[in-house]
Design a protein around this motif. Sequence first.
Motif, mmCIF file in Angstrom:
data_model
loop_
_atom_site.group_PDB
_atom_site.id
_atom_site.type_symbol
_atom_site.label_atom_id
_atom_site.label_comp_id
_atom_site.label_asym_id
_atom_site.label_seq_id
_atom_site.Cartn_x
_atom_site.Cartn_y
_atom_site.Cartn_z
ATOM 1 N N LYS A 477 0.839 -1.205 0.000
ATOM 2 C CA LYS A 477 0.000 0.000 0.000
ATOM 3 C C LYS A 477 0.875 1.256 0.000
ATOM 4 O O LYS A 477 0.603 2.213 -0.734
ATOM 5 C CB LYS A 477 -0.945 0.008 1.203
ATOM 6 N N TRP A 478 1.894 1.284 0.852
ATOM 7 C CA TRP A 478 2.819 2.422 0.851
ATOM 8 C C TRP A 478 3.376 2.629 -0.554
ATOM 9 O O TRP A 478 3.448 3.763 -1.045
ATOM 10 C CB TRP A 478 3.970 2.170 1.818
ATOM 11 N N ASP A 479 3.804 1.553 -1.183
ATOM 12 C CA ASP A 479 4.421 1.649 -2.493
ATOM 13 C C ASP A 479 3.435 2.178 -3.529
ATOM 14 O O ASP A 479 3.760 3.073 -4.321
ATOM 15 C CB ASP A 479 4.944 0.270 -2.899
ATOM 16 N N ALA A 480 2.219 1.629 -3.529
ATOM 17 C CA ALA A 480 1.227 2.043 -4.516
ATOM 18 C C ALA A 480 0.808 3.501 -4.313
ATOM 19 O O ALA A 480 0.738 4.282 -5.282
ATOM 20 C CB ALA A 480 0.005 1.123 -4.440
ATOM 21 N N ASP A 481 0.536 3.884 -3.072
ATOM 22 C CA ASP A 481 0.079 5.251 -2.797
ATOM 23 C C ASP A 481 1.151 6.282 -3.139
ATOM 24 O O ASP A 481 0.883 7.308 -3.770
ATOM 25 C CB ASP A 481 -0.330 5.389 -1.336
ATOM 26 N N ASN A 482 2.391 6.018 -2.706
ATOM 27 C CA ASN A 482 3.444 7.001 -2.944
ATOM 28 C C ASN A 482 3.895 7.020 -4.398
ATOM 29 O O ASN A 482 4.270 8.082 -4.909
ATOM 30 C CB ASN A 482 4.621 6.725 -2.001
ATOM 31 N N THR A 483 3.815 5.891 -5.078
ATOM 32 C CA THR A 483 4.115 5.878 -6.512
ATOM 33 C C THR A 483 3.089 6.727 -7.260
ATOM 34 O O THR A 483 3.440 7.520 -8.151
ATOM 35 C CB THR A 483 4.104 4.439 -7.054
ATOM 36 N N ARG A 484 1.815 6.608 -6.885
ATOM 37 C CA ARG A 484 0.753 7.366 -7.544
ATOM 38 C C ARG A 484 0.933 8.869 -7.296
ATOM 39 O O ARG A 484 0.837 9.681 -8.223
ATOM 40 C CB ARG A 484 -0.610 6.906 -7.020
ATOM 41 N N VAL A 485 1.199 9.237 -6.049
ATOM 42 C CA VAL A 485 1.350 10.661 -5.734
ATOM 43 C C VAL A 485 2.621 11.221 -6.363
ATOM 44 O O VAL A 485 2.645 12.368 -6.833
ATOM 45 C CB VAL A 485 1.354 10.872 -4.208
ATOM 46 N N ALA A 486 3.692 10.423 -6.391
ATOM 47 C CA ALA A 486 4.965 10.914 -6.925
ATOM 48 C C ALA A 486 4.883 11.237 -8.408
ATOM 49 O O ALA A 486 5.682 12.032 -8.923
ATOM 50 C CB ALA A 486 6.065 9.879 -6.683
ATOM 51 N N ARG A 487 3.924 10.660 -9.127
ATOM 52 C CA ARG A 487 3.781 10.988 -10.543
ATOM 53 C C ARG A 487 3.429 12.459 -10.739
ATOM 54 O O ARG A 487 3.844 13.078 -11.721
ATOM 55 C CB ARG A 487 2.695 10.123 -11.179
ATOM 56 N N VAL A 488 2.652 13.014 -9.815
ATOM 57 C CA VAL A 488 2.239 14.414 -9.936
ATOM 58 C C VAL A 488 2.971 15.318 -8.961
ATOM 59 O O VAL A 488 2.939 16.539 -9.101
ATOM 60 C CB VAL A 488 0.711 14.552 -9.719
ATOM 61 N N ALA A 489 3.645 14.728 -7.976
ATOM 62 C CA ALA A 489 4.348 15.523 -6.963
ATOM 63 C C ALA A 489 5.664 14.846 -6.598
ATOM 64 O O ALA A 489 5.841 14.347 -5.484
ATOM 65 C CB ALA A 489 3.466 15.690 -5.731
ATOM 66 N N PRO A 490 6.615 14.819 -7.520
ATOM 67 C CA PRO A 490 7.860 14.084 -7.277
ATOM 68 C C PRO A 490 8.828 14.757 -6.315
ATOM 69 O O PRO A 490 9.727 14.095 -5.781
ATOM 70 C CB PRO A 490 8.478 13.983 -8.675
ATOM 71 N N PHE A 491 8.685 16.059 -6.082
ATOM 72 C CA PHE A 491 9.687 16.795 -5.323
ATOM 73 C C PHE A 491 9.933 16.209 -3.938
ATOM 74 O O PHE A 491 11.067 16.015 -3.514
ATOM 75 C CB PHE A 491 9.274 18.270 -5.214
ATOM 76 N N GLU A 492 8.881 15.889 -3.181
ATOM 77 C CA GLU A 492 9.057 15.495 -1.793
ATOM 78 C C GLU A 492 8.446 14.150 -1.435
ATOM 79 O O GLU A 492 8.677 13.624 -0.346
ATOM 80 C CB GLU A 492 8.458 16.589 -0.886
ATOM 81 N N THR A 493 7.682 13.558 -2.319
ATOM 82 C CA THR A 493 6.878 12.394 -1.961
ATOM 83 C C THR A 493 7.682 11.247 -1.365
ATOM 84 O O THR A 493 7.364 10.764 -0.265
ATOM 85 C CB THR A 493 6.099 11.887 -3.191
ATOM 86 N N TRP A 494 8.718 10.789 -2.050
ATOM 87 C CA TRP A 494 9.424 9.610 -1.536
ATOM 88 C C TRP A 494 10.216 9.929 -0.271
ATOM 89 O O TRP A 494 10.270 9.109 0.656
ATOM 90 C CB TRP A 494 10.320 9.006 -2.614
ATOM 91 N N ASP A 495 10.819 11.099 -0.176
ATOM 92 C CA ASP A 495 11.550 11.437 1.053
ATOM 93 C C ASP A 495 10.595 11.496 2.241
ATOM 94 O O ASP A 495 10.941 11.104 3.358
ATOM 95 C CB ASP A 495 12.274 12.777 0.894
ATOM 96 N N ASN A 496 9.397 11.997 2.003
ATOM 97 C CA ASN A 496 8.399 12.047 3.072
ATOM 98 C C ASN A 496 7.984 10.629 3.472
ATOM 99 O O ASN A 496 7.791 10.331 4.655
ATOM 100 C CB ASN A 496 7.181 12.841 2.592
ATOM 101 N N ALA A 497 7.872 9.754 2.494
ATOM 102 C CA ALA A 497 7.508 8.366 2.792
ATOM 103 C C ALA A 497 8.574 7.699 3.651
ATOM 104 O O ALA A 497 8.261 7.003 4.629
ATOM 105 C CB ALA A 497 7.323 7.589 1.489
ATOM 106 N N TRP A 498 9.852 7.896 3.296
ATOM 107 C CA TRP A 498 10.920 7.254 4.079
ATOM 108 C C TRP A 498 10.924 7.757 5.509
ATOM 109 O O TRP A 498 11.199 7.000 6.439
ATOM 110 C CB TRP A 498 12.284 7.527 3.432
ATOM 111 N N MET A 499 10.611 9.017 5.681
ATOM 112 C CA MET A 499 10.629 9.562 7.034
ATOM 113 C C MET A 499 9.573 8.925 7.919
ATOM 114 O O MET A 499 9.776 8.717 9.104
ATOM 115 C CB MET A 499 10.405 11.060 6.985
ATOM 116 N N ASN A 500 8.445 8.596 7.341
ATOM 117 C CA ASN A 500 7.333 8.045 8.116
ATOM 118 C C ASN A 500 7.245 6.528 8.094
ATOM 119 O O ASN A 500 6.445 5.933 8.824
ATOM 120 C CB ASN A 500 6.016 8.630 7.599
#
Length: 612
Positions: A477-500
């Motif tokens: 779920k983390w992977d699917a949600d953040n992959t989807r959001v990162a398509r339109v918002a790549p600047f911070e999405t994955w770094d925010n995911a790693w933090m949480n």
Amino acid sequence: MRAAALYGTVGSLVVTALVAFPADGAAAPVPPAPAPPMAAPAYYTPTPLNTPPTTPTTPRPPTVTPTRPPVQTPAPTSSATSPVRPPMKDPVNSPSPAVAPSTAKPLPVRPPTVTLPAVAVPPAARPPLPVARRIAFGRCAPVEHLPSVVECGKLTVPLDYAHPDGKKIDLTVSRLRSKGTAAERQGALVYNPGGPGASSMKFPMYSAIGTFRKLLDAYDFVGYAPRGVDRSAPLSCQKPAEFAKAPTDSPRVPSERYKRQRTLQAAAYARGCARNAGRSLRHFTSLNNARDLDMLRAGLGEKKLTFMGASYGTYFGALYATLFPGHVRRMVFDSVVNPDPRQIWYRSNLDQNIGFERRWRDWRRWVAKHDKTYHLGTTEQAVHRSYETARDRLRGKPAGGKVGPGQLQAAFLKTGYNDGYWARRAQALSAYLKGDPKPLIAQAAPKPESAKEDENGNAVYTAVECNDAPWPRDLRKWDADNTRVARVAPFETWDNAWMNLPCAFWPHNSGGPRGDHSSPLDVRVAPGALPPVLLLAAEHDPATPYSGALELQRRLPGSSLVTERGAGTHGVAFGPNECANEHAETYLLTGKTPGPRAYCAPRPEPVADTSA
């Protein structure tokens, strides 16, 4: 959300606009206003809490600041709000027709979850209320770096409010007495800058700032370190040197190998929290922060609370209003966290990513407009290419041996929190690409002297956010949600995911009273149960999206919302916007609000300056 200043990512919710931000690495005479923390999750802080000099320094005029999830960061001097927008669409559940299906590989299967020692289930009956003792104020410890006019004391609170006669912890408190006459004095004004994981022990020093001086005639200025922060039963999950290790990478499209690496790091971090805190870990929650706030009110001898919270401080302040509406005198909520239980905290962080992407575009457009000053490109796309060129170079050869793509990302995330960073970051990027790395190193390299404080803030941020609410355990779920959001918002999405991501591995026996991560408290009060409270929000704030302010106003009948139109700096009150300051000051001094809605013009855009 993370704290941009403390952790270099979105997670924290800390205010950055309350006071003027010192230069990166400079001593901060005053802590930030909302806190990051939320990568800021209500992860991080909007204003980095740099150690102030031992000799008091007169604070500069404010530029309004937690966390990535629940946390704001001080920024350099900047200038002041925007029209109501419809609530932000859910980036996870809303379809995005322009985006192709994901081909990203899923995150690896997570390792076994840590389980804390069993804890007895509290009795169903409501436990007796703890009794707060009056705080005995005296000289502040040298470690606080506060001037002699400020007093310090300790507030003793239960670790577990279900067992108020059990283990106790001490919270550090600071106070500057009101300068007004007996007729002018209105009691104590308690402040929290956000986080989770930020301290307001320096809040008494805000009194030297012009926008606060009238308030000192009416109020004692009271700050404190919440549970887990600084010397208040400090929490740690990792060795500070390990936490501050640099350089690090920050790929926009993480590989399967990189995802596996970050997943293992997240699991190890969660184990470190469980190992170091043991059975106490489950008691670092927003609900307990709200209960501690009521103990602080009583310990100060106040019948009712006057409180100003920024960023994450608005969330546990709203919990307080729900739990203790009859104890509220006045409350200012600046840069409002969406209190909807469905948002706490997983979806809140996903929404942040969308907001930071918009602010990242705002910064690039501003830089392009000032190409004659910075020479980074005449279009938003050209400026983006300049930034990506720097990222690629730093990946191959870190500046000063310490600034890699991860540190670059953390430094430039602050442009989303506060306009005051815009010129400074543009100048550093321009100099680096021309062969001078010194400004970038000064602004982005980790500061060894702040490693302990940064690690502590991150630990508290993580514990509170992970304990507050359920988090997905399925890494797919983390992977699917953040992959989807990162398509339109790549600047911070994955770094925010790693933090949480440590929350995916959080101990089963942490969380709610039964160790089951029960749902967050539903914030709301009955009409007439709460005095009018004042909400302030910037329309384009990325760390606490504007829709959150609309939601909290709906849940607190009679509340008033002041909107800074068209602005995006995280933290509105007592900064450069005189309109917003007037509303906040009038409310705190008289209790009068401007009605259900009021609007302020935005602060001016920053001025291009190569000496920034």
